[in-house]
Design an enzyme around this catalytic site. Structure first.
Site, PDB file in Angstrom:
ATOM      1  N   GLY A 154       1.375   0.867  -2.918  1.00  0.00           N
ATOM      2  CA  GLY A 154       2.663   1.530  -2.738  1.00  0.00           C
ATOM      3  C   GLY A 154       2.690   2.468  -1.550  1.00  0.00           C
ATOM      4  O   GLY A 154       3.705   2.582  -0.857  1.00  0.00           O
TER       5      GLY A 154
ATOM      6  N   ARG B  72     -12.568  -0.452  -5.064  1.00  0.00           N
ATOM      7  CA  ARG B  72     -12.179   0.948  -4.875  1.00  0.00           C
ATOM      8  C   ARG B  72     -13.352   1.902  -5.114  1.00  0.00           C
ATOM      9  O   ARG B  72     -13.446   2.943  -4.448  1.00  0.00           O
ATOM     10  CB  ARG B  72     -11.009   1.294  -5.797  1.00  0.00           C
ATOM     11  CG  ARG B  72      -9.698   0.676  -5.334  1.00  0.00           C
ATOM     12  CD  ARG B  72      -8.570   0.970  -6.292  1.00  0.00           C
ATOM     13  NE  ARG B  72      -7.290   0.488  -5.759  1.00  0.00           N
ATOM     14  CZ  ARG B  72      -6.163   0.449  -6.436  1.00  0.00           C
ATOM     15  NH1 ARG B  72      -6.139   0.861  -7.694  1.00  0.00           N
ATOM     16  NH2 ARG B  72      -5.059  -0.003  -5.884  1.00  0.00           N
TER      17      ARG B  72
ATOM     18  N   GLY C 112      -1.017  -6.286  -2.765  1.00  0.00           N
ATOM     19  CA  GLY C 112      -1.892  -7.026  -3.668  1.00  0.00           C
ATOM     20  C   GLY C 112      -1.966  -8.512  -3.396  1.00  0.00           C
ATOM     21  O   GLY C 112      -3.061  -9.095  -3.327  1.00  0.00           O
TER      22      GLY C 112
ATOM     23  N   LYS D 156      11.882 -10.827  -3.437  1.00  0.00           N
ATOM     24  CA  LYS D 156      13.204 -10.231  -3.331  1.00  0.00           C
ATOM     25  C   LYS D 156      13.382  -9.400  -2.063  1.00  0.00           C
ATOM     26  O   LYS D 156      12.523  -8.597  -1.723  1.00  0.00           O
ATOM     27  CB  LYS D 156      13.482  -9.344  -4.545  1.00  0.00           C
ATOM     28  CG  LYS D 156      13.576 -10.092  -5.866  1.00  0.00           C
ATOM     29  CD  LYS D 156      13.913  -9.133  -7.001  1.00  0.00           C
ATOM     30  CE  LYS D 156      14.072  -9.873  -8.322  1.00  0.00           C
ATOM     31  NZ  LYS D 156      14.424  -8.942  -9.420  1.00  0.00           N
TER      32      LYS D 156
END
Length: 395
Positions: free
Chosen positions: A374, A41, A351, A198
């Protein structure tokens, strides 16, 4: 998608002598001693800083780091290690400024790093008073932190409202260009790979993509739920039985418009979640009651690889198996190879996806790798990202 770009301003020679505030994403991992363990980053922030410096601007850079308490700067929340690494990469001093909201001393051709912005009271709540103070520090605001674009905070949204000029930095612009290319006007056929433990955590993404893609490849626990929804037994595998109706609805929706959710025809099972678990290939309809599915089987992998090979656009979010264990990594590896070898435009994010890309050394063969986390997921869901929305308004 229309918005001002930093490159537009530099091309028009509009930064000479101007004060430029760059919101970067310098939230890098560190070890217990405060040493940076991975600096991607920081490296990604360099082009925006260099563009502004080369154009003759006085440059201020800020970012969040970790989860600080507002009004209290703890040693572990300080950007000091980041300032040191920035100085190395830029080949020039990068002083770290604390208590900077009421004023910053920086001259054209210089760059300063402003201490962790989330320490400032009101940052996370996008306080107008704070936003106006920060906006008053600069002539030009540059948002180059796509990873925070899904959050409306003082340095990602508020300042963009009040600064004289607000624009996107090169990293932000590249993310929006790539995501727009993949989702707004994709080359067909379009294939999405959505995997994870999930369905519930990615249900909104699955629903959003089910109306766009030609093939929706599911993996991990998500695939187990879809297998269960298709009438297959999955033994003791991770799944969400309460979401079977949602899974069936996605399958039916896609089927009605001639699109598919490919259900595995074979799987790789183990008896325990362990690095030394024995891997057994089984037909999808032969899973025993004490089996756990940890990967797609070789035949399924080849079927999906063939779909990927024909794709014009590929969106990849998540490995399709427990790729951390070598015996359950072959499905993810095969699909990664197919994506790398495809002539279609590919965009990957998340990730675990980035970890798989690194493991199989295919970064240079992916069309675009999102660092957004996100924000990348919310963009896939079709959500409006606040920091992007305000840049469009100011554009």
């Amino acid at each position: 998608m229309t918005f001002k770009r930093l490159s537009d301003l530099t091309a028009a020679n509009q930064l000479q002598g101007k004060r430029v505030f760059i919101r970067a994403d310098l939230n890098v991992p560190q070890d217990n001693a405060g040493n940076i363990t991975e600096d991607t980053r920081i490296k990604a922030s360099i082009p925006a800083i260099q563009q502004a410096l080369k154009a003759g601007a006085a440059v201020m850079v800020s970012s969040h780091l970790g989860r600080p308490v507002e009004g209290k700067l703890r040693p572990e929340d300080s950007l000091a290690p980041v300032a040191a690494r920035l100085a190395e990469l830029l080949g020039m001093p990068v002083p770290l400024k604390q208590n900077w909201v009421d004023g910053v001393d920086v001259a054209p051709g210089q760059v300063v790093l402003l201490e962790n912005c989330r320490v400032n009271p009101g940052e996370k709540k996008n306080d107008d008073a704070l936003s106006k103070k920060i906006a008053a520090l600069c002539d030009v605001y540059v948002n180059d932190a796509f990873g925070t674009a899904h959050r409306a905070e003082a340095t990602t949204y508020g300042i963009a409202r009040f600064a004289p000029i607000a624009c996107a930095g090169p990293l932000m612009a590249a993310e929006l260009d790539a995501l727009g290319k993949a989702l707004s006007a994709p080359a067909r056929p379009m294939v999405a790979i959505v995997a994870g433990s999930k369905v519930s955590s990615k249900l909104s993404i699955l629903k959003a993509l089910s109306d766009k893609v030609d093939n929706l490849i599911v993996g991990g626990g998500i695939a187990n739920t879809f297998m269960l929804a298709s009438g297959l037994k999955i033994g003791k595998s991770l799944a969400e039985p309460d979401l079977l109706d949602e899974a069936r609805a996605i399958i039916d929706l896609m089927s009605k418009r001639g699109a598919t959710v490919p259900i595995p025809v074979d799987v790789i099972c183990g008896k325990a979640f362990a690095p030394d678990a024995v891997a057994t290939v089984k037909r999808a309809n032969e899973v025993a009651d004490d089996d756990m599915i940890f990967d797609i089987g070789p035949e399924t992998a080849e079927i999906l690889a063939a779909q990927i090979a024909k794709a014009g656009t590929i969106v990849w979010n998540g490995p399709v198996g427990v790729f951390e264990f070598d015996q359950f990594s072959h499905g993810t590896q095969r699909l990664a190879q197919a994506i790398a070898g495809s002539n279609g435009f590919s965009i990957a994010g998340g990730g675990d996806t980035l970890a798989a890309i690194a493991k199989y050394d295919i970064a240079d063969k992916i069309g675009y790798i999102s660092t957004g986390g996100g924000a990348f997921l919310e963009f896939l869901e079709g959500k409006t990202l606040p920091a992007v929305e305000i840049l469009q308004q100011r554009g």
